[in-house]
Design a protein around this motif. Structure first.
Motif, mmCIF file in Angstrom:
data_model
loop_
_atom_site.group_PDB
_atom_site.id
_atom_site.type_symbol
_atom_site.label_atom_id
_atom_site.label_comp_id
_atom_site.label_asym_id
_atom_site.label_seq_id
_atom_site.Cartn_x
_atom_site.Cartn_y
_atom_site.Cartn_z
ATOM 1 N N GLU A 183 75.959 29.952 71.571
ATOM 2 C CA GLU A 183 74.836 29.617 72.444
ATOM 3 C C GLU A 183 73.843 30.762 72.575
ATOM 4 O OE1 GLU A 183 74.049 28.146 77.073
ATOM 5 O OE2 GLU A 183 76.095 28.440 76.326
ATOM 6 N N GLU A 184 74.342 32.003 72.624
ATOM 7 C CA GLU A 184 73.466 33.153 72.857
ATOM 8 C C GLU A 184 72.507 33.418 71.693
ATOM 9 O OE1 GLU A 184 77.209 33.634 75.234
ATOM 10 O OE2 GLU A 184 76.720 33.108 73.155
ATOM 11 N N LEU A 185 72.778 32.856 70.517
ATOM 12 C CA LEU A 185 71.956 33.130 69.335
ATOM 13 C C LEU A 185 71.120 31.940 68.886
ATOM 14 C CD1 LEU A 185 74.389 35.204 67.064
ATOM 15 C CD2 LEU A 185 72.870 35.997 68.891
ATOM 16 N N ARG A 186 71.188 30.835 69.593
ATOM 17 C CA ARG A 186 70.547 29.610 69.092
ATOM 18 C C ARG A 186 69.029 29.661 69.126
ATOM 19 N NH1 ARG A 186 74.862 25.536 72.080
ATOM 20 N NH2 ARG A 186 76.624 26.053 70.684
ATOM 21 N N GLU A 187 68.449 30.515 69.959
ATOM 22 C CA GLU A 187 66.994 30.655 69.995
ATOM 23 C C GLU A 187 66.522 31.944 69.321
ATOM 24 O OE1 GLU A 187 64.397 28.817 70.906
ATOM 25 O OE2 GLU A 187 65.654 27.086 71.378
ATOM 26 N N VAL A 188 67.434 32.640 68.658
ATOM 27 C CA VAL A 188 67.094 33.875 67.957
ATOM 28 C C VAL A 188 66.657 33.514 66.541
ATOM 29 C CG1 VAL A 188 67.975 36.070 67.088
ATOM 30 C CG2 VAL A 188 68.672 35.248 69.353
ATOM 31 N N ASP A 189 65.413 33.800 66.200
ATOM 32 C CA ASP A 189 64.864 33.307 64.943
ATOM 33 C C ASP A 189 65.538 33.888 63.708
ATOM 34 O OD1 ASP A 189 63.150 31.475 66.010
ATOM 35 O OD2 ASP A 189 61.300 32.503 65.440
ATOM 36 N N SER A 190 66.027 35.121 63.767
ATOM 37 C CA SER A 190 66.717 35.661 62.601
ATOM 38 C C SER A 190 67.987 34.866 62.312
ATOM 39 C CB SER A 190 67.056 37.140 62.812
ATOM 40 O OG SER A 190 67.882 37.306 63.954
ATOM 41 N N ALA A 191 68.674 34.421 63.371
ATOM 42 C CA ALA A 191 69.863 33.592 63.193
ATOM 43 C C ALA A 191 69.481 32.191 62.722
ATOM 44 C CB ALA A 191 70.661 33.516 64.501
ATOM 45 N N ARG A 192 68.381 31.656 63.234
ATOM 46 C CA ARG A 192 67.891 30.349 62.772
ATOM 47 C C ARG A 192 67.500 30.410 61.293
ATOM 48 N NH1 ARG A 192 64.337 26.851 66.840
ATOM 49 N NH2 ARG A 192 65.947 26.417 68.384
ATOM 50 N N PHE A 193 66.849 31.490 60.902
ATOM 51 C CA PHE A 193 66.492 31.662 59.495
ATOM 52 C C PHE A 193 67.744 31.674 58.619
ATOM 53 C CE2 PHE A 193 66.247 34.791 56.043
ATOM 54 C CZ PHE A 193 65.260 34.229 55.239
ATOM 55 N N ASP A 194 68.754 32.456 59.030
ATOM 56 C CA ASP A 194 69.992 32.520 58.241
ATOM 57 C C ASP A 194 70.686 31.172 58.149
ATOM 58 O OD1 ASP A 194 69.608 35.165 57.760
ATOM 59 O OD2 ASP A 194 71.282 35.886 58.979
ATOM 60 N N THR A 195 70.534 30.345 59.177
ATOM 61 C CA THR A 195 71.217 29.058 59.222
ATOM 62 C C THR A 195 70.464 27.977 58.455
ATOM 63 O OG1 THR A 195 72.140 29.619 61.390
ATOM 64 C CG2 THR A 195 72.160 27.289 60.781
ATOM 65 N N LEU A 196 69.147 27.940 58.581
ATOM 66 C CA LEU A 196 68.369 26.829 58.030
ATOM 67 C C LEU A 196 67.702 27.132 56.688
ATOM 68 C CD1 LEU A 196 66.531 25.634 61.277
ATOM 69 C CD2 LEU A 196 68.667 24.747 60.291
ATOM 70 N N VAL A 197 67.268 28.374 56.495
ATOM 71 C CA VAL A 197 66.438 28.681 55.322
ATOM 72 C C VAL A 197 67.149 29.545 54.294
ATOM 73 C CG1 VAL A 197 64.251 29.705 54.559
ATOM 74 C CG2 VAL A 197 64.369 28.499 56.754
ATOM 75 N N ARG A 198 67.864 30.551 54.744
ATOM 76 C CA ARG A 198 68.437 31.495 53.782
ATOM 77 C C ARG A 198 69.358 30.833 52.764
ATOM 78 N NH1 ARG A 198 70.289 37.628 55.243
ATOM 79 N NH2 ARG A 198 70.408 38.384 53.095
ATOM 80 N N PRO A 199 70.201 29.846 53.143
ATOM 81 C CA PRO A 199 71.044 29.217 52.116
ATOM 82 C C PRO A 199 70.241 28.580 50.988
ATOM 83 C CG PRO A 199 71.842 28.675 54.311
ATOM 84 C CD PRO A 199 70.514 29.336 54.497
ATOM 85 N N ALA A 200 68.994 28.198 51.268
ATOM 86 C CA ALA A 200 68.159 27.564 50.238
ATOM 87 C C ALA A 200 67.486 28.577 49.320
ATOM 88 C CB ALA A 200 67.090 26.697 50.909
ATOM 89 N N LEU A 201 67.618 29.858 49.624
ATOM 90 C CA LEU A 201 66.954 30.883 48.821
ATOM 91 C C LEU A 201 67.810 31.392 47.670
ATOM 92 C CD1 LEU A 201 65.250 32.970 51.665
ATOM 93 C CD2 LEU A 201 64.164 31.353 50.106
ATOM 94 N N ASP A 202 69.057 30.943 47.601
ATOM 95 C CA ASP A 202 69.988 31.374 46.543
ATOM 96 C C ASP A 202 70.062 32.904 46.520
ATOM 97 O OD1 ASP A 202 70.533 28.750 45.905
ATOM 98 O OD2 ASP A 202 69.016 28.646 44.340
ATOM 99 N N ASP A 203 69.774 33.506 45.369
ATOM 100 C CA ASP A 203 69.911 34.950 45.217
ATOM 101 C C ASP A 203 68.583 35.685 45.349
ATOM 102 O OD1 ASP A 203 72.657 34.743 44.757
ATOM 103 O OD2 ASP A 203 72.336 34.327 42.631
#
Length: 403
Positions: free
Chosen positions: A316-336
């Motif tokens: 809960e403490e990280l759900r509005e933290v954009d760096s964590a949102r980026f890692d969750t939603l976007v970073r997996p799509a960036l591959d390497d």
């Protein structure tokens, strides 16, 4: 509770204005900055924190030799006795408001285990190994880490009217002021104030972990049990926390398709300075991420499916933290894809426009409340989440372990 001690600092001798010899922290200096600082003065502190030698010479041994030579030549001298160092930064924030950040530099004793000094970001292994090699060679804390104290008593121990011992003005116009605190009663008040509540690491996670590793290597060395730290009250009025954006190289061309379903993508027009400013406003208003690509500017807002993933994968403490949102939603799509980090949105957008980066993802700044919540939950935000500005100057005072 945290133990915070005065120490016998090493400083540039008889230098009321230290502007020519001080430098920003090592991790915000690019190659252009490094060359400029080296040219400013032959004794600029950048030569210690980012030593430059020709192979096969060892840069860390060079830094140690340089430090010793400056001491022998009288460029640097040790203070007569242990002191705390009141440190004040007077600056203008991004909104044009006059601000100041005030705190105390001292020796923060490293905790056993988790202790009462909390980190709030993950670290990068390469940076840890680099700083450890420098500490081994120099046996010195060359720049302070930054800690946040929850106490209200620390500021009351400071005297804004006390004349500074030395000052420096950096390239942004920020005025840095250092004042020795040698009065035993004031030293006691500072130490009691910091000991009354936990300390949250704001900046310097790599150097903190480096110091812990060095202490483990030297368990019988009493001077290895502490690290030089700048401690400030955890107060929104005293702190200016900025975002750190993600700059991407070798990005997949079909990123929009890869994140479709997790975010909605709204075209906000061409990549212009005014467009970037509007994008950051929209990000705050609509709780979204900003995408800067060669096609222009895009606002990415999590869909219901995206929010479900955030709620499922993040505490809960990280759900509005954009760096964590980026890692969750976007970073997996960036591959390497290769990531780097910059704090200025306009600079980041310019890099994409000039072809120096494939794309960039802009993030909202983390808040002091989010830092506090994550730290007390013993959670680590992703690396490079928070950028505290301005930065204390390296070279206002050094802490040599052998002093």
């Amino acid at each position: 509770m945290p133990d915070f001690l005065p120490f016998r600092g090493t400083r540039y001798r008889d230098l009321p204005d230290s502007s020519r010899v001080v430098a920003p922290p090592y991790d915000v200096i690019d190659e252009e900055d490094r060359s400029r600082l080296e040219a400013t003065d032959p004794h600029n502190a950048v030569r210690l924190i980012l030593p430059r030698v020709d192979p096969p010479a060892d840069p860390y041994d060079h830094a140690a030799s340089l430090l010793q030579s400056w001491i022998e030549a009288g460029v640097l001298t040790a203070d007569p006795g242990p002191a705390f160092y009141e440190y004040r930064m007077r600056f203008t924030d991004a909104a044009g408001h006059a601000r100041q950040t005030s705190g105390v530099i001292g020796a923060l004793v490293l905790p056993d285990g988790d202790g009462d000094v909390f980190g709030h970001e993950r670290t990068l292994p390469k940076a840890r190994s680099d700083r450890l090699a420098l500490l081994r060679a120099t046996r010195a804390n060359l720049d302070p880490i930054w800690g946040l104290s929850l106490t209200d008593d620390l500021n009351s121990a400071l005297d804004p009217d006390r004349a500074p011992t030395t000052t420096a003005t950096d390239a942004t116009g920020t005025r840095h002021e250092l004042t020795l605190i040698t009065d035993p009663d004031t030293q006691r008040r500072v130490r009691v104030a910091v000991a009354s509540t936990p300390v949250v690491l704001a900046d310097g996670h790599h150097r903190f972990e480096t110091a812990c590793a060095y202490r483990a290597e030297h368990p019988d060395d009493p001077d290895a049990r502490a690290i030089m730290a700048f401690v400030v009250g955890l107060d929104d009025e005293l702190l200016d926390v900025r975002a750190i954006h993600r700059v991407v190289q070798q990005a997949p061309r079909d990123l929009h398709a890869r994140v479709d379903g997790l975010v909605t993508s709204e075209d906000l027009g061409p990549n212009t300075p005014d467009g970037v400013r509007d994008l950051t406003v929209q990000m705050t208003a609509r709780r979204g991420l900003g995408l800067v690509s060669r096609d222009g500017l895009t606002l990415m807002v999590p869909t219901l499916a995206g929010l479900e993933r955030i709620n499922r994968e993040l505490p809960e403490e990280l759900r509005e933290v954009d760096s964590a949102r980026f890692d969750t939603l976007v970073r997996p799509a960036l591959d390497d894809a290769e990531l780097s980090y910059r704090d200025d949105a306009l600079t980041v957008a310019s890099m994409v426009e000039k072809g120096a980066a494939d794309l960039a993802v802009l993030l909202r700044p983390v808040t002091v409340a989010q830092i506090r919540a994550a730290a007390f939950a013993r959670l680590r935000m992703p690396e490079k989440t928070s950028y505290f500005a301005p930065k204390p100057r390296t070279g206002m005072v050094f802490r040599r372990l052998d002093d």
